[in-house]
Design an enzyme around this catalytic site. Structure first.
Site, PDB file in Angstrom:
ATOM      1  N   HIS A  25       0.816  -1.139  -0.083  1.00  0.00           N
ATOM      2  CA  HIS A  25       0.002  -0.090   0.032  1.00  0.00           C
ATOM      3  C   HIS A  25       0.868   1.348   0.105  1.00  0.00           C
ATOM      4  O   HIS A  25       0.637   2.158  -0.787  1.00  0.00           O
ATOM      5  CB  HIS A  25      -1.008   0.076   1.199  1.00  0.00           C
ATOM      6  CG  HIS A  25      -1.645   1.308   1.435  1.00  0.00           C
ATOM      7  ND1 HIS A  25      -3.007   1.078   0.900  1.00  0.00           N
ATOM      8  CD2 HIS A  25      -1.425   2.529   2.016  1.00  0.00           C
ATOM      9  CE1 HIS A  25      -3.671   2.356   1.233  1.00  0.00           C
ATOM     10  NE2 HIS A  25      -2.463   3.151   1.506  1.00  0.00           N
ATOM     11  N   GLU A  26       1.827   1.149   0.840  1.00  0.00           N
ATOM     12  CA  GLU A  26       2.696   2.488   1.091  1.00  0.00           C
ATOM     13  C   GLU A  26       3.513   2.686  -0.046  1.00  0.00           C
ATOM     14  O   GLU A  26       3.996   3.570  -0.779  1.00  0.00           O
ATOM     15  CB  GLU A  26       3.633   2.294   2.310  1.00  0.00           C
ATOM     16  CG  GLU A  26       3.011   2.477   3.510  1.00  0.00           C
ATOM     17  CD  GLU A  26       1.774   3.563   3.531  1.00  0.00           C
ATOM     18  OE1 GLU A  26       1.725   4.382   3.116  1.00  0.00           O
ATOM     19  OE2 GLU A  26       0.803   3.082   4.118  1.00  0.00           O
ATOM     20  N   HIS A  45       1.654   4.353  -2.955  1.00  0.00           N
ATOM     21  CA  HIS A  45       1.986   6.096  -2.559  1.00  0.00           C
ATOM     22  C   HIS A  45       3.306   6.327  -3.141  1.00  0.00           C
ATOM     23  O   HIS A  45       3.315   7.463  -4.064  1.00  0.00           O
ATOM     24  CB  HIS A  45       1.853   6.477  -1.310  1.00  0.00           C
ATOM     25  CG  HIS A  45       0.565   6.354  -0.617  1.00  0.00           C
ATOM     26  ND1 HIS A  45      -0.608   7.029  -0.875  1.00  0.00           N
ATOM     27  CD2 HIS A  45       0.030   5.467   0.420  1.00  0.00           C
ATOM     28  CE1 HIS A  45      -1.623   6.720  -0.160  1.00  0.00           C
ATOM     29  NE2 HIS A  45      -1.417   5.863   0.626  1.00  0.00           N
TER      30      HIS A  45
END
Length: 150
Positions: free
Chosen positions: A67-68, A71
């Site tokens: 998920h990170e 980003h």
């Protein structure tokens, strides 16, 4: 797991899942309370909450890292990296990354009513969770004075 092991894991996931290198730092941050991880725009660091390892399995940790990394890679490329952006949603889906992590902190149950106030004029009762200053408020029904009952 140490910060060095986390760094190697993030680099490996970035290379294998995103087919792009991770050129910054990944560290554990004990100060994170409710989130599993975060990507910092200012220095491109990925910070992971160490509670993830204590409470959940390695799959949850890998999901948070992916998920990170979504980003991270979108921000580096100048594309939409925020949760609401289409680019971000598409990359989450294509990499099978979770949108949210499992809860890390127990939510506190809302306390029951502990303060009861009453209008002197009409007798209307007000139940509140927080204490209030009776001098600042009047009754909403008759504009009478309010006093604390218990």
């Amino acid at each position: 797991m140490s910060d060095e092991e986390l760094q190697r894991l993030v680099e490996c996931i970035s290379r294998d899942v995103f087919h792009k290198p991770f050129r910054h730092h990944a560290i554990f941050n004990k100060r994170l309370r409710t989130t599993g991880g975060r990507y910092k725009l200012s220095n491109h660091f990925i910070e992971i909450n160490p509670l993830v390892i204590q409470l959940y399995d390695e799959d949850e940790l890998i999901g948070i890292i992916k998920h990170e990394l979504c980003h991270y890679h979108l921000h580096i490329e100048g594309r939409g990296y925020k949760h609401g952006d289409d680019d971000f949603k598409k990359l989450l889906k294509s990499t099978n990354s979770p949108r949210h992590c499992k809860p890390l902190a127990e939510r506190q149950a809302k306390s029951s009513v502990i303060h009861i106030y009453r209008c002197i004029s009409c007798g209307l009762e007000y139940q509140r969770r927080r204490k209030m200053d009776c001098r600042k408020y009047r009754c909403g029904k008759c504009a009478g004075e309010i006093t604390k009952v218990n």
